[in-house]
Design an enzyme around this catalytic site. Sequence first.
Site, PDB file in Angstrom:
ATOM      1  N   MET A   8      40.308  32.743  36.560  1.00  8.76           N
ATOM      2  CA  MET A   8      41.448  33.675  36.540  1.00  8.76           C
ATOM      3  C   MET A   8      41.953  33.804  35.114  1.00  8.76           C
ATOM      4  O   MET A   8      42.595  32.877  34.584  1.00  8.76           O
ATOM      5  CB  MET A   8      42.571  33.197  37.481  1.00  8.76           C
ATOM      6  CG  MET A   8      42.295  33.519  38.951  1.00  8.76           C
ATOM      7  SD  MET A   8      43.598  32.941  40.049  1.00  8.76           S
ATOM      8  CE  MET A   8      44.866  34.161  39.804  1.00  8.76           C
ATOM      9  N   GLN A  68      31.813  31.701  32.099  1.00  7.96           N
ATOM     10  CA  GLN A  68      31.644  33.064  32.612  1.00  7.96           C
ATOM     11  C   GLN A  68      31.548  34.097  31.485  1.00  7.96           C
ATOM     12  O   GLN A  68      32.394  34.123  30.582  1.00  7.96           O
ATOM     13  CB  GLN A  68      32.797  33.457  33.541  1.00  7.96           C
ATOM     14  CG  GLN A  68      32.519  34.814  34.201  1.00  7.96           C
ATOM     15  CD  GLN A  68      33.615  35.303  35.124  1.00  7.96           C
ATOM     16  OE1 GLN A  68      34.684  35.686  34.665  1.00  7.96           O
ATOM     17  NE2 GLN A  68      33.356  35.281  36.425  1.00  7.96           N
ATOM     18  N   CYS A  98      35.366  42.374  37.591  1.00  9.68           N
ATOM     19  CA  CYS A  98      36.647  42.714  36.951  1.00  9.68           C
ATOM     20  C   CYS A  98      36.998  44.191  37.186  1.00  9.68           C
ATOM     21  O   CYS A  98      36.206  45.087  36.876  1.00  9.68           O
ATOM     22  CB  CYS A  98      36.582  42.402  35.455  1.00  9.68           C
ATOM     23  SG  CYS A  98      38.159  42.751  34.656  1.00  9.68           S
ATOM     24  N   GLU A 201      41.384  36.228  49.510  1.00 13.12           N
ATOM     25  CA  GLU A 201      42.412  36.119  50.554  1.00 13.12           C
ATOM     26  C   GLU A 201      42.259  34.842  51.400  1.00 13.12           C
ATOM     27  O   GLU A 201      42.492  34.857  52.606  1.00 13.12           O
ATOM     28  CB  GLU A 201      42.329  37.368  51.449  1.00 13.12           C
ATOM     29  CG  GLU A 201      43.662  38.000  51.818  1.00 13.12           C
ATOM     30  CD  GLU A 201      44.517  38.397  50.624  1.00 13.12           C
ATOM     31  OE1 GLU A 201      45.729  38.186  50.713  1.00 13.12           O
ATOM     32  OE2 GLU A 201      43.982  38.915  49.617  1.00 13.12           O
ATOM     33  N   ARG A 224      43.964  32.624  44.086  1.00 15.69           N
ATOM     34  CA  ARG A 224      45.425  32.526  44.198  1.00 15.69           C
ATOM     35  C   ARG A 224      45.835  31.446  45.191  1.00 15.69           C
ATOM     36  O   ARG A 224      46.874  30.807  45.023  1.00 15.69           O
ATOM     37  CB  ARG A 224      45.997  33.896  44.573  1.00 15.69           C
ATOM     38  CG  ARG A 224      45.849  34.912  43.436  1.00 15.69           C
ATOM     39  CD  ARG A 224      46.139  36.310  43.904  1.00 15.69           C
ATOM     40  NE  ARG A 224      45.224  36.724  44.958  1.00 15.69           N
ATOM     41  CZ  ARG A 224      45.341  37.841  45.663  1.00 15.69           C
ATOM     42  NH1 ARG A 224      46.335  38.663  45.426  1.00 15.69           N
ATOM     43  NH2 ARG A 224      44.455  38.143  46.594  1.00 15.69           N
TER      44      ARG A 224
HETATM   45  C1  LIG Z   1      45.303  37.281  37.316  1.00 18.76           C
HETATM   46  C2  LIG Z   1      43.875  37.243  37.748  1.00 18.76           C
HETATM   47  C3  LIG Z   1      42.882  36.998  36.813  1.00 18.76           C
HETATM   48  C4  LIG Z   1      41.528  36.992  37.199  1.00 18.76           C
HETATM   49  N1  LIG Z   1      40.551  36.717  36.257  1.00 18.76           N
HETATM   50  C5  LIG Z   1      39.239  36.690  36.623  1.00 18.76           C
HETATM   51  C6  LIG Z   1      38.215  36.359  35.692  1.00 18.76           C
HETATM   52  O1  LIG Z   1      38.449  36.070  34.506  1.00 18.76           O
HETATM   53  N2  LIG Z   1      36.926  36.354  36.142  1.00 18.76           N
HETATM   54  C7  LIG Z   1      36.614  36.662  37.441  1.00 18.76           C
HETATM   55  O2  LIG Z   1      35.436  36.654  37.801  1.00 18.76           O
HETATM   56  N3  LIG Z   1      37.562  36.921  38.341  1.00 18.76           N
HETATM   57  C8  LIG Z   1      38.866  36.939  37.971  1.00 18.76           C
HETATM   58  N4  LIG Z   1      39.828  37.197  38.913  1.00 18.76           N
HETATM   59  C9  LIG Z   1      39.451  37.357  40.327  1.00 18.76           C
HETATM   60  C10 LIG Z   1      39.546  36.026  41.082  1.00 18.76           C
HETATM   61  O3  LIG Z   1      38.610  35.089  40.600  1.00 18.76           O
HETATM   62  C11 LIG Z   1      39.313  36.238  42.605  1.00 18.76           C
HETATM   63  O4  LIG Z   1      38.044  36.814  42.762  1.00 18.76           O
HETATM   64  C12 LIG Z   1      40.358  37.147  43.236  1.00 18.76           C
HETATM   65  O5  LIG Z   1      41.671  36.765  42.846  1.00 18.76           O
HETATM   66  C13 LIG Z   1      40.256  37.128  44.774  1.00 18.76           C
HETATM   67  O6  LIG Z   1      40.506  35.846  45.286  1.00 18.76           O
HETATM   68  P1  LIG Z   1      41.930  35.476  45.966  1.00 18.76           P
HETATM   69  O7  LIG Z   1      42.239  36.558  46.975  1.00 18.76           O
HETATM   70  O8  LIG Z   1      41.681  34.129  46.579  1.00 18.76           O
HETATM   71  O9  LIG Z   1      42.949  35.454  44.881  1.00 18.76           O
HETATM   72  C14 LIG Z   1      41.175  37.231  38.545  1.00 18.76           C
HETATM   73  C15 LIG Z   1      42.190  37.473  39.490  1.00 18.76           C
HETATM   74  C16 LIG Z   1      43.510  37.488  39.113  1.00 18.76           C
HETATM   75  C17 LIG Z   1      44.574  37.742  40.174  1.00 18.76           C
END
Ligand SMILES: Cc1cc2nc3c(=O)[nH]c(=O)nc-3n(C[C@H](O)[C@H](O)[C@H](O)COP(=O)(O)O)c2cc1C
Length: 315
Positions: A8, A68, A98, A201, A224
Amino acid sequence: MRIILAPMQGVIDYQMRELLTSVGGYDRCVTEFVRVTDHRVPEKVFFRYCPELETGGRTKSGIPVYLQLLGGDPKSMGLSARCAASLGAPGIDINFGCPAKTVNRHDGGSVLLKKPQRVFEIIHAVRENVSEQIPVSAKIRLGFEDDTLLSDIIGSAAEAGATELCIHARTRTQGYKAPAYWSAVGQVQQPAEMPITINGEIWTPSDVTKAMHQSNSEHIMLARGALSCPDLALQTKAWHRSENYTPMDWSHVVELVRDQFNSSTHFKGKYVGNRTKQWLSYLMRHYSEASSLFHRVKRCIQADEIMQHLNEQAL
Ligand SMILES: Cc1cc2nc3c(=O)[nH]c(=O)nc-3n(C[C@H](O)[C@H](O)[C@H](O)COP(=O)(O)O)c2cc1C
C-alpha cells in the site's frame, strides 16, 4: 493457506511491515510499488523502498519482503528486477493493478490489463532476468473496465512463467468500492502451476472463508483489513485451525500505535503524526475507541501533544 500483507503506497511502509509482521500471522510482505520508466532503477531507490534488503530481504520477524515493480517497458522492468534480485530481494512482484490516472497515463498499472500480450511480455522479461530460484509474482485486477479478459490475462501470466498471481477482485473502474467480486475469480480456469491469491474487501476471518471458497483460491492478501485489525492474520489462522484465540484488545493496539508513532519520527514539521492519524482512521472501522482518539489528535501538529493523547489512552 498463505497470508500476504498487501503493498500500500504511502501507507504500508517499512515501519508498518515491521510492526504488523511482529504481531504475526503473515507469511510474506510486498513493498510499495517502485516506478520503473525507461531505464534501470538505481540501487539506492530499492534500498529506500525496501530497507529490509540490508537484512536479507526479511523483516526483523523473518518474513520475506518481495519487491514490487510497476512499469510498462519490458526491458527496463527486466533490468530493474535483475538489480533488485542481485541486492537480495527474495521475490519480485509486478503491479498490474494500480488505478491512478497519472500512473495509467504513463503506461503503468491496471491500464496494461487491456492487452494480455503486454502482461505476458512484462512478466516474461522479468522472469528471464532473474534466476529460477527467485519467485516472480504478479498482482492484477479483474480487468480494466470489465472482466472479459480475465481468463486471457491469467493465461498470459502463466505462460510468461509467473510463479503466482494475486487477484484484487475488482476492475479498475470499480476502484476500491465494496463489494469485491471473489466469485469472478472462481469462475475462470486456474492453471495448476500458478497458485492464485485472492484479495479485496477481506475484513474478518469469515470474509476469508467466503473469499477463498468463492474464488477457489488457497491464499489471501490483506490490505485495509490488516490496518483496521492488526491481528487479523493471527485471528484468521486460528479460525482456520479451529483454535481458540482472544483477539487483540484496544490497550494492546494503543501500544502498537505508540510504537508506530515513535518509529515514524522521520516525518517532520507539519507531517509529524500524519501516518499515525492515517492508521487511526483505518483502526476506526474495528475499534470504536480509535474514533475518539483520532478526533483528539487530528488537528495536533506537535509531536508532544500527539504523544500525550496516546499516553492518556494507554493508562
Ligand atoms: C492507499 C492505497 C495504496 C495502495 N498501494 C498499492 C501498491 O503500491 N501496490 C499495489 O499492488 N497495490 C496497492 N494498493 C492496493 C491494495 O494492495 C489492495 O489490492 C486493495 O486495497 C484491495 O484490498 P482491500 O480491499 O483488502 O483493501 C493500494 C491500496 C490503497 C488503498
